[in-house]
Design an enzyme around this catalytic site. Structure first.
Site, short mmCIF file in Angstrom:
data_model
loop_
_atom_site.label_atom_id
_atom_site.label_comp_id
_atom_site.label_asym_id
_atom_site.label_seq_id
_atom_site.Cartn_x
_atom_site.Cartn_y
_atom_site.Cartn_z
CB CYS A 2 -0.87 0.02 1.25
SG CYS A 2 -1.92 -1.42 1.40
NE ARG A 29 4.21 2.17 -1.53
CZ ARG A 29 5.22 2.31 -0.66
NH1 ARG A 29 6.27 3.01 -1.01
NH2 ARG A 29 5.20 1.78 0.52
CD1 TRP A 77 -1.12 -5.24 -4.36
CD2 TRP A 77 -0.34 -6.09 -2.44
NE1 TRP A 77 -0.61 -6.48 -4.62
CE2 TRP A 77 -0.14 -7.03 -3.48
CE3 TRP A 77 0.07 -6.41 -1.16
CZ2 TRP A 77 0.46 -8.26 -3.26
CZ3 TRP A 77 0.67 -7.64 -0.93
CH2 TRP A 77 0.85 -8.55 -1.96
CG ASN A 101 2.36 -0.13 3.52
OD1 ASN A 101 1.91 -1.18 3.07
ND2 ASN A 101 3.65 0.18 3.41
N GLY A 102 0.65 -2.23 5.68
CA GLY A 102 1.19 -3.28 6.54
C GLY A 102 0.12 -4.32 6.85
CD GLU A 476 15.14 -11.60 -13.21
OE1 GLU A 476 14.89 -12.23 -12.15
OE2 GLU A 476 14.63 -10.50 -13.47
CE LYS A 480 11.81 -8.81 -14.38
NZ LYS A 480 12.27 -9.44 -13.25
CD GLU A 483 8.07 -9.88 -12.24
OE1 GLU A 483 7.62 -9.60 -11.13
OE2 GLU A 483 9.25 -9.69 -12.55
CG HIS A 499 18.00 -35.44 -13.37
ND1 HIS A 499 18.51 -36.71 -13.20
CD2 HIS A 499 19.00 -34.70 -13.91
CE1 HIS A 499 19.79 -36.73 -13.57
NE2 HIS A 499 20.10 -35.52 -14.01
CE LYS A 601 10.36 -1.77 -8.30
NZ LYS A 601 10.92 -2.64 -9.35
#
Ligand code: AGP
Length: 606
Positions: A2, A29, A77, A101-102, A476, A480, A483, A499, A601
């Site tokens: 948030c 964010r 968020w 926020n939290g 990575e 990318k 997401e 395997h 973010k």
């Protein structure tokens, strides 16, 4: 994560526009609803809230304007309760409005305790803060006492702002485990989640320490510690450039930040000689390195492990921050803990930092936000010079982390006499040449959009494979893609395909093969052939020598040709085509790659 903003100004000044300006700086964010609360001329609390983007909130304000000299605002968020207007912040009663926020971890217990004294409207954890303060006020406490008492009952992480009916001259804010900054203006004061929210108004910033709370009037901040003792926190001059938050000539922040990487690498490496003063002096005595991070920063740590063990001969462990402290790690004496975090606020990484400090382990933070909590609490800090990274998907922060880790590797290798001065100088020269090599590639990378369109866009899933430091790059690349385009993707060590994962391969599955022409090339080629024999559609990424290989020419469905690069530096270069592949796939799918669904973010909750 948030975002919160607050403004206190002189009577007669309308600050609603400033609240929206601050919120827009926090959009990066990630959020799914937004709201504001102000105190009207008659002293009442007045709120406007909306699901969706800030533009939805602006529509509400256009239809029903609000005006005030004091207010708080929030981008949410969602953690507890779906994104909707009821659950959007501010959470308010007739006496107070709260933005947060939290996560309040003991919210259920508090909600049960207050059920007969407060009518809850939302599914949020935040509303318990509103409830506790409201009940305190009804019991006759002053606003200051009501907040001070409430803060002592909250468990979890929070950065909050509280507005009080009939008190248009001050607000109260507090932080514990989530960042909060105070902006000093001329005849008005601001509160925000970070300096980006405040930079449109001022660069004079005070960062509250964990446990601090403060009474903010239009002229000053009166700060108190968790045990209510008055305290002074320094006013810093923020370096956040208010013009840094714009897309320039690019369509998206992610695109801009991908193309900024040559400059970021140049700046970060040039700064390393100065930044090295932030390093422990006795790197020679370090017996082991423990790297802790999340997401893309974790992938940077994995690459550093290969470098540190190969060149500096330092045993190196790499852990996900969310796993590390729960596995009862055995920490050797003279361990150096390295915490890698772009935001410097990731809760899991911050918790790991604090765990190391409890164990009396030396901590080094590699961050992009020098004013962040991790930067401030670590024993040592070196910062990347990536500038504000607005897109949720990390790109320039990643390669700038790598350049710092490469420079740290060389420094440690030299101090431990693991490599010669000549070898170090050769590698440093290659690092100095890297930005131009990256720029040359980026300026001729337009064809990657066609590959994304033809080979990835319609896929249900994709595999990324590589060996050596190309294995973390495969991880990575998969991160990318998933997401920002929401296509399932996995990164794998190429040698591991046999395997199990090769069972996934059937006709049409895109296999992105990261294969610099290095000592792993031939083996990676064999792994590639194993997938092609089973219908995998290979996108082959290598230098000219590599893509000229017969089997690649005959069977690869697409190739991305990379400039020649020293093996040591290949991860920095080979990250670029993967970023562009993901960016273009997301673009072609019509998604908002700067603010992907469900993501924030910086994840300031565990
Ligand atoms: C990267 O593209 C993601 N946005 C995410 O994995 C990120 O790297 C992770 O959340 C860690 O963030 P930090 O570097 O700010 O700690």
């Amino acid at each position: 994560m948030c975002g919160i903003v607050g403004v206190v100004s002189a009577k007669g000044k309308d600050i609603v526009g400033d609240l929206l300006t601050g919120l827009k700086r926090l959009e990066y964010r990630g959020y799914d609803s937004a709201g504001i609360a102000v105190i009207t001329n008659s002293g009442a609390i007045d709120t406007r809230k909306a699901k969706g983007k800030i533009s939805c909130l602006e529509e509400k304000l256009k239809a029903e304007p609000a005006k005030s000299n004091i207010g708080i605002a929030h981008t949410r968020w969602a953690t507890h309760g779906e994104p909707n207007e009821i659950n959007a912040h501010p959470q308010f009663s007739e006496l107070v409005a709260v933005v947060h926020n939290g996560i309040i971890e003991n919210y259920a217990a508090l909600k049960a305790e207050l059920a007969d004294r407060y009518v809850f409207k939302s599914q949020t954890d935040t509303e318990v803060i509103t409830a506790v303060i409201t009940v305190n006020l009804k019991e006759g406490m002053s606003p200051k006492a009501a907040v001070s008492s409430a803060l002592k009952r909250l468990k979890g992480a929070f950065a909050i702002e509280v507005l009080f009916a009939d008190h248009p001259d001050f607000l109260i804010c507090a932080r514990k485990g989530a960042p909060l900054a105070i902006g000093h203006g001329k005849g008005e004061m601001y509160v925000g989640s970070d300096s980006l929210a405040l930079c449109p108004f001022t660069n004079k910033i005070t960062y509250l320490e964990d446990g601090d709370w403060a009474i903010i009037t239009k002229d000053k901040a009166e700060i108190f510690t968790a045990d209510d003792k008055p305290v002074t926190r320094k006013i810093t001059t923020s370096t956040t450039d208010k013009n840094s938050v714009n897309k320039g000539f690019f369509d998206h922040y992610m695109q801009k930040e991908i193309f900024e990487q040559p400059k970021v690498i140049t700046d970060t490496f040039a700064n390393f000689k100065k930044a090295v003063k932030g390093l422990p002096s006795d790197l020679k005595s370090v017996s082991r390195i423990s790297i802790i991070a999340c997401g893309t920063s974790y992938h940077a740590g994995l690459i550093a492990k290969y470098w540190l063990e190969d060149l500096a001969r330092v045993p190196t462990d790499v852990d996900f921050a969310s796993e590390f402290r729960y596995r009862s790690p055995v920490i050797a004496d003279d361990t150096l803990a390295i915490l890698i975090s772009q935001s410097g606020e990731t809760a899991d990484t911050l918790a790991a930092l604090r765990y190391f400090k409890e164990q009396k382990v030396k901590t080094l933070a590699i961050v992009n936000v020098t004013e962040s909590t991790i930067a401030r609490e670590a024993d040592f800090m070196i910062n990347t010079l990536a500038g504000p990274e607005i897109a949720v998907a990390s790109t320039k922060a990643f390669t700038s982390q790598l350049i710092l880790l490469a420079a740290l590797t060389l420094k440690m290798a030299r101090e431990r006499d693991a490599i010669s001065a000549q070898k170090a100088e050769e590698i440093e020269q290659k690092i100095a040449d890297l930005p131009k090599v990256m720029q040359d590639f980026l300026s001729t990378s337009g064809y990657i959009k066609e590959i994304a369109k033809d080979k990835v866009l319609g896929a249900q899933s994709a595999l990324f494979i590589g060996r050596g430091t190309s294995y973390p790059i495969a991880l990575e690349g998969a991160l990318k893609l998933k997401e920002i385009s929401y296509i399932h993707a996995e990164g794998y060590a190429a040698g591991e395909m046999k395997h199990g994962p090769i069972a996934l391969v059937d006709n049409g599955l895109p296999i992105i093969v990261i294969a610099p022409f290095d000592k792993y090339f031939e083996k990676t080629l064999s792994n590639m052939q194993e997938t092609m024999a089973r219908g995998g559609e290979v996108i082959f990424i290598s230098s000219a020598k590599g893509v000229e290989t017969k089997v690649v020419k005959d069977f690869a469905k697409a190739v991305i040709t990379m400039p020649e690069i020293d093996d040591f530096l290949s991860p920095l270069l080979y990250a670029l085509p993967l970023q562009l592949l993901a960016y273009n796939t997301s673009l072609l799918r019509g998604f908002d790659m700067d603010q992907p669904r469900n993501l924030a973010k910086s994840v300031t909750v565990e």
